[in-house]
Design a protein around this motif. Sequence first.
Motif, mmCIF file in Angstrom:
data_model
loop_
_atom_site.group_PDB
_atom_site.id
_atom_site.type_symbol
_atom_site.label_atom_id
_atom_site.label_comp_id
_atom_site.label_asym_id
_atom_site.label_seq_id
_atom_site.Cartn_x
_atom_site.Cartn_y
_atom_site.Cartn_z
ATOM 1 N N HIS A 88 0.794 -1.230 0.000
ATOM 2 C CA HIS A 88 0.000 0.000 0.000
ATOM 3 C C HIS A 88 0.829 1.283 0.000
ATOM 4 C CE1 HIS A 88 -3.674 -2.234 0.293
ATOM 5 N NE2 HIS A 88 -3.169 -2.931 1.282
ATOM 6 N N THR A 89 2.149 1.153 -0.018
ATOM 7 C CA THR A 89 3.021 2.325 -0.090
ATOM 8 C C THR A 89 3.409 2.553 -1.549
ATOM 9 O OG1 THR A 89 3.892 2.038 2.146
ATOM 10 C CG2 THR A 89 5.263 3.280 0.608
ATOM 11 N N PRO A 90 3.176 3.758 -2.058
ATOM 12 C CA PRO A 90 3.527 4.022 -3.456
ATOM 13 C C PRO A 90 5.038 3.980 -3.684
ATOM 14 C CG PRO A 90 2.588 5.979 -2.401
ATOM 15 C CD PRO A 90 2.571 4.885 -1.389
ATOM 16 N N ALA A 91 5.414 3.786 -4.937
ATOM 17 C CA ALA A 91 6.833 3.783 -5.312
ATOM 18 C C ALA A 91 7.499 5.040 -4.777
ATOM 19 C CB ALA A 91 6.968 3.703 -6.828
ATOM 20 N N GLY A 92 8.677 4.871 -4.224
ATOM 21 C CA GLY A 92 9.412 5.996 -3.662
ATOM 22 C C GLY A 92 9.088 6.258 -2.207
ATOM 23 N N GLY A 93 8.039 5.623 -1.678
ATOM 24 C CA GLY A 93 7.682 5.771 -0.269
ATOM 25 C C GLY A 93 8.567 4.885 0.602
ATOM 26 N N THR A 94 8.489 5.078 1.887
ATOM 27 C CA THR A 94 9.329 4.344 2.822
ATOM 28 C C THR A 94 8.500 3.430 3.709
ATOM 29 O OG1 THR A 94 10.917 6.152 2.892
ATOM 30 C CG2 THR A 94 10.973 4.611 4.726
ATOM 31 N N VAL A 95 9.000 2.222 3.899
ATOM 32 C CA VAL A 95 8.462 1.282 4.882
ATOM 33 C C VAL A 95 9.598 1.022 5.859
ATOM 34 C CG1 VAL A 95 7.639 -1.069 5.271
ATOM 35 C CG2 VAL A 95 6.851 0.214 3.269
ATOM 36 N N ALA A 96 9.312 1.146 7.146
ATOM 37 C CA ALA A 96 10.339 0.947 8.170
ATOM 38 C C ALA A 96 9.841 -0.041 9.215
ATOM 39 C CB ALA A 96 10.687 2.280 8.834
ATOM 40 N N VAL A 97 10.763 -0.875 9.705
ATOM 41 C CA VAL A 97 10.472 -1.816 10.775
ATOM 42 C C VAL A 97 11.403 -1.478 11.929
ATOM 43 C CG1 VAL A 97 10.439 -4.246 11.464
ATOM 44 C CG2 VAL A 97 9.813 -3.611 9.123
ATOM 45 N N ARG A 98 10.834 -1.357 13.108
ATOM 46 C CA ARG A 98 11.606 -0.988 14.301
ATOM 47 C C ARG A 98 11.295 -1.997 15.395
ATOM 48 N NH1 ARG A 98 9.657 2.684 18.355
ATOM 49 N NH2 ARG A 98 11.293 2.965 19.867
ATOM 50 N N VAL A 99 12.320 -2.406 16.122
ATOM 51 C CA VAL A 99 12.159 -3.330 17.243
ATOM 52 C C VAL A 99 12.754 -2.658 18.476
ATOM 53 C CG1 VAL A 99 12.740 -5.615 18.138
ATOM 54 C CG2 VAL A 99 12.378 -5.304 15.684
ATOM 55 N N SER A 100 12.014 -2.713 19.584
ATOM 56 C CA SER A 100 12.510 -2.108 20.815
ATOM 57 C C SER A 100 11.902 -2.841 22.004
ATOM 58 C CB SER A 100 12.145 -0.615 20.873
ATOM 59 O OG SER A 100 10.739 -0.456 20.872
ATOM 60 N N VAL A 101 12.390 -2.511 23.181
ATOM 61 C CA VAL A 101 11.810 -2.991 24.429
ATOM 62 C C VAL A 101 11.351 -1.761 25.189
ATOM 63 C CG1 VAL A 101 12.243 -4.165 26.612
ATOM 64 C CG2 VAL A 101 13.279 -5.034 24.511
ATOM 65 N N GLU A 102 10.053 -1.750 25.548
ATOM 66 C CA GLU A 102 9.472 -0.615 26.268
ATOM 67 C C GLU A 102 8.567 -1.136 27.368
ATOM 68 O OE1 GLU A 102 7.461 1.872 23.414
ATOM 69 O OE2 GLU A 102 9.149 1.783 22.025
ATOM 70 N N ASP A 103 8.784 -0.664 28.570
ATOM 71 C CA ASP A 103 7.940 -1.039 29.703
ATOM 72 C C ASP A 103 7.806 -2.548 29.849
ATOM 73 O OD1 ASP A 103 7.433 1.709 30.244
ATOM 74 O OD2 ASP A 103 5.827 1.699 28.747
ATOM 75 N N GLY A 104 8.892 -3.282 29.662
ATOM 76 C CA GLY A 104 8.877 -4.721 29.813
ATOM 77 C C GLY A 104 8.192 -5.478 28.686
ATOM 78 N N LEU A 105 7.962 -4.817 27.555
ATOM 79 C CA LEU A 105 7.319 -5.454 26.405
ATOM 80 C C LEU A 105 8.225 -5.361 25.184
ATOM 81 C CD1 LEU A 105 3.759 -3.882 26.768
ATOM 82 C CD2 LEU A 105 4.408 -6.227 27.345
ATOM 83 N N ALA A 106 8.215 -6.410 24.380
ATOM 84 C CA ALA A 106 8.870 -6.350 23.071
ATOM 85 C C ALA A 106 7.920 -5.596 22.143
ATOM 86 C CB ALA A 106 9.122 -7.753 22.545
ATOM 87 N N CYS A 107 8.429 -4.605 21.440
ATOM 88 C CA CYS A 107 7.612 -3.782 20.543
ATOM 89 C C CYS A 107 8.159 -3.895 19.128
ATOM 90 C CB CYS A 107 7.641 -2.322 20.979
ATOM 91 S SG CYS A 107 7.020 -2.076 22.647
ATOM 92 N N LEU A 108 7.297 -4.281 18.212
ATOM 93 C CA LEU A 108 7.635 -4.377 16.801
ATOM 94 C C LEU A 108 6.756 -3.378 16.073
ATOM 95 C CD1 LEU A 108 7.289 -8.224 16.814
ATOM 96 C CD2 LEU A 108 9.462 -7.020 16.679
#
Length: 115
Positions: free
Chosen positions: A22-42
């Motif tokens: 659903h992102t048009p050509a030239g757009g950006t898709v980013a994936v981030r992984v972190s730990v916040e408040d004792g939870l894994a966040c994707l």
Amino acid sequence: MSADAGALGRALRNLVVNAIRHTPAGGTVAVRVSVEDGLACLTVTDACGGIPEQDLPRVFDVAFIGERARTPTRDGGAGLGLAITHGLVAAHGGSVSVANQGPGCRFEIRLPLAP
């Protein structure tokens, strides 16, 4: 509780594939992984143009296809991927959410960390 890597991989893959689709050509898709408040966040962010506000509460419903940017195409899009993601994440004691952000959407999976 132990995590099923295949199931959680499928949940994340559903979000990434949707973001790319659903992102048009030239757009950006980013994936981030972190730990916040004792939870894994994707977090997956895209440049899809956003989801209409009235559709946001329903995007994880089975077979829900919004009127804009979420219509079925030959390459998929039957309204099942986000519902499957929701179910797989919930089965692991986690949550998944969506919000419009910038030029697109931010989907976030939050999972409890192993003790």
